[in-house]
Enzyme design. Structure first.
Site, short mmCIF file in Angstrom:
data_model
loop_
_atom_site.label_atom_id
_atom_site.label_comp_id
_atom_site.label_asym_id
_atom_site.label_seq_id
_atom_site.Cartn_x
_atom_site.Cartn_y
_atom_site.Cartn_z
N GLU A 1 9.24 -0.78 9.76
CA GLU A 1 8.98 -1.41 8.45
C GLU A 1 9.19 -2.92 8.52
O GLU A 1 8.44 -3.68 7.91
CB GLU A 1 9.94 -0.84 7.39
CG GLU A 1 9.58 0.55 6.94
CD GLU A 1 10.50 1.02 5.81
OE1 GLU A 1 10.88 0.21 4.96
OE2 GLU A 1 10.83 2.22 5.80
N SER B 1 3.81 1.93 4.52
CA SER B 1 2.64 1.24 3.98
C SER B 1 3.08 0.03 3.16
O SER B 1 4.08 0.10 2.45
CB SER B 1 1.86 2.16 3.03
OG SER B 1 1.50 3.38 3.65
N ARG C 1 13.53 0.48 -9.20
CA ARG C 1 13.35 0.66 -10.64
C ARG C 1 11.86 0.59 -10.98
O ARG C 1 11.14 -0.29 -10.47
CB ARG C 1 14.11 -0.46 -11.36
CG ARG C 1 14.19 -0.27 -12.84
CD ARG C 1 15.13 -1.29 -13.45
NE ARG C 1 14.88 -1.44 -14.86
CZ ARG C 1 15.29 -0.58 -15.79
NH1 ARG C 1 15.99 0.48 -15.44
NH2 ARG C 1 15.01 -0.76 -17.06
N GLY D 1 18.98 -4.21 1.69
CA GLY D 1 18.31 -5.49 1.90
C GLY D 1 17.90 -5.77 3.34
O GLY D 1 17.73 -6.93 3.72
N SER D 2 17.68 -4.71 4.13
CA SER D 2 17.30 -4.98 5.52
C SER D 2 15.89 -5.56 5.63
O SER D 2 15.62 -6.37 6.52
CB SER D 2 17.44 -3.72 6.38
OG SER D 2 16.46 -2.76 6.06
N ASN D 3 14.99 -5.19 4.71
CA ASN D 3 13.65 -5.80 4.73
C ASN D 3 13.73 -7.28 4.31
O ASN D 3 13.03 -8.13 4.88
CB ASN D 3 12.70 -5.03 3.82
CG ASN D 3 12.16 -3.79 4.51
OD1 ASN D 3 11.35 -3.88 5.42
ND2 ASN D 3 12.63 -2.62 4.09
N HIS E 1 6.49 0.84 1.19
CA HIS E 1 6.81 2.23 0.86
C HIS E 1 6.85 3.05 2.15
O HIS E 1 5.95 2.94 2.98
CB HIS E 1 5.74 2.79 -0.08
CG HIS E 1 5.98 4.22 -0.46
ND1 HIS E 1 6.94 4.58 -1.39
CD2 HIS E 1 5.42 5.37 -0.03
CE1 HIS E 1 6.95 5.90 -1.50
NE2 HIS E 1 6.05 6.41 -0.70
N ASN F 1 4.42 -4.06 -2.36
CA ASN F 1 5.56 -3.16 -2.21
C ASN F 1 5.50 -2.55 -0.82
O ASN F 1 4.41 -2.28 -0.30
CB ASN F 1 5.46 -2.04 -3.26
CG ASN F 1 6.59 -1.03 -3.16
OD1 ASN F 1 7.75 -1.39 -3.03
ND2 ASN F 1 6.24 0.25 -3.23
N LEU G 1 2.53 4.24 -10.00
CA LEU G 1 3.54 4.15 -8.93
C LEU G 1 2.94 4.37 -7.54
O LEU G 1 2.22 5.34 -7.31
CB LEU G 1 4.62 5.21 -9.20
CG LEU G 1 5.78 5.23 -8.21
CD1 LEU G 1 6.66 4.02 -8.40
CD2 LEU G 1 6.60 6.51 -8.38
N ASP G 2 3.25 3.47 -6.61
CA ASP G 2 2.89 3.60 -5.19
C ASP G 2 1.39 3.87 -4.99
O ASP G 2 1.00 4.65 -4.11
CB ASP G 2 3.70 4.73 -4.52
CG ASP G 2 5.20 4.46 -4.56
OD1 ASP G 2 5.60 3.29 -4.58
OD2 ASP G 2 5.97 5.43 -4.56
N ARG H 1 13.36 -1.05 -21.22
CA ARG H 1 12.73 -1.45 -19.96
C ARG H 1 11.93 -2.74 -20.15
O ARG H 1 11.90 -3.63 -19.29
CB ARG H 1 11.81 -0.33 -19.47
CG ARG H 1 11.19 -0.59 -18.10
CD ARG H 1 10.36 0.58 -17.62
NE ARG H 1 11.11 1.81 -17.54
CZ ARG H 1 11.98 2.13 -16.57
NH1 ARG H 1 12.15 1.30 -15.56
NH2 ARG H 1 12.63 3.27 -16.59
C1 GRF Z 1 12.87 0.99 2.76
O1 GRF Z 1 12.79 2.20 3.46
C2 GRF Z 1 11.64 0.78 1.92
O2 GRF Z 1 10.48 1.28 2.51
C3 GRF Z 1 11.96 1.60 0.71
O3 GRF Z 1 13.33 1.39 0.49
C4 GRF Z 1 13.96 1.04 1.71
C5 GRF Z 1 14.62 -0.28 1.53
O4 GRF Z 1 15.46 -0.62 2.57
N1 GRF Z 1 11.09 1.27 -0.38
P1 GRF Z 1 16.18 -2.04 2.60
O5 GRF Z 1 16.96 -2.20 1.30
O6 GRF Z 1 15.15 -3.10 2.76
O7 GRF Z 1 17.11 -1.97 3.77
#
Ligand code: GRF
Length: 222
Positions: A175, A137, A92, A13-15, A110, A108, A145-146, A66
């Site tokens: 990021e 990105s 997921r 969850g760092s983002n 990525h 998203n 996907l992506d 799903r």
């Molecule tokens: C990040 O590297 C993001 O690009 C990828 O998964 C990671 C998530 O990191 N999709 P966090 O959980 O936000 O720390």
């Protein structure tokens, strides 16, 4: 009313934290109003609880399919009335019906310079290919996907001593500002998402915006 973000996450969850902290510093005019996950014990859910943010995690094994899982999760997402849904380390696959329900409102982040390296192990793949540059990105989510339109990218130079671990760590530092700046532009209305396209300041976005060293996004100048 403030711009409302729902975040989907499966990991540390760092983002998510970067979005919350940018809001708290007054650098992002958007509130995280809900956090949703497929992993009840993940860091992102713990952070949401700690911050008093509405949250829901459903274990996939508790759903018969799903489609049923996504119906439950995305109904909860819809209930917080988000202006934007941010997948930030949500690991997921999302069913086509759920993507269509959110299309043009879901992004998203990525860890590669898409269209290079969709999927997993992006750092090792960039190293293995001998790339001089790596990056992250932010793109619009579509059923494949992506693969949706890429809105913005951050780039880093790959050094001789880099390993997948050092690349992942250095990229993560980029990021966070990339995601915050992209969400900020969407919240301000400068960056607008369509189902298959985007506009920036009213003009079609032909190339991803690029994050500069001051953590601002710019149109690429060729
Ligand atoms: C990040 O590297 C993001 O690009 C990828 O998964 C990671 C998530 O990191 N999709 P966090 O959980 O936000 O720390």
């Amino acid at each position: 009313m403030n711009f409302r973000i729902a975040v989907l996450a499966s990991g540390r969850g760092s983002n998510l934290r970067a979005l919350i902290e940018a809001r708290q510093r007054g650098e992002l005019a958007a509130d995280v109003v809900g956090v949703f996950s497929d992993k009840p014990d993940c860091g992102a859910i713990a952070l949401a609880r700690e911050q008093g943010i509405e949250n829901l995690a459903i274990r996939p094994r508790d759903s018969p399919s799903r489609e049923v899982f996504d119906e439950q999760l995305f109904s909860a997402v819809a209930a917080v009335q988000p202006d934007l849904i941010v997948c930030a380390g949500y690991m997921r696959l999302i069913s086509e019906a759920a993507v269509r329900r959110c299309q043009g409102r879901m992004i998203n982040i990525h860890p590669s310079l898409l269209p290079k390296y969709p999927g997993l192990d992006t750092h090792a793949r960039a190293l293995g290919a001998g790339d001089a540059e790596h990056g992250a990105s932010v793109h619009v989510v579509i059923p494949a996907l992506d693969s949706g339109p890429v809105l913005a990218q951050a780039r880093i130079v790959i050094g001789a001593g880099d390993t997948p671990e050092t690349l992942a760590r250095r990229l993560l530092d980029r990021e966070h500002p990339l995601l915050v700046a992209t969400v900020g532009l969407i919240a301000s209305g400068r960056l607008r998402l369509g189902a298959d396209s985007a506009t920036f300041d009213g003009a079609p976005l032909r190339q991803p915006l690029r994050l500069d060293e001051d953590n601002r996004l710019h149109a690429e100048v060729n």
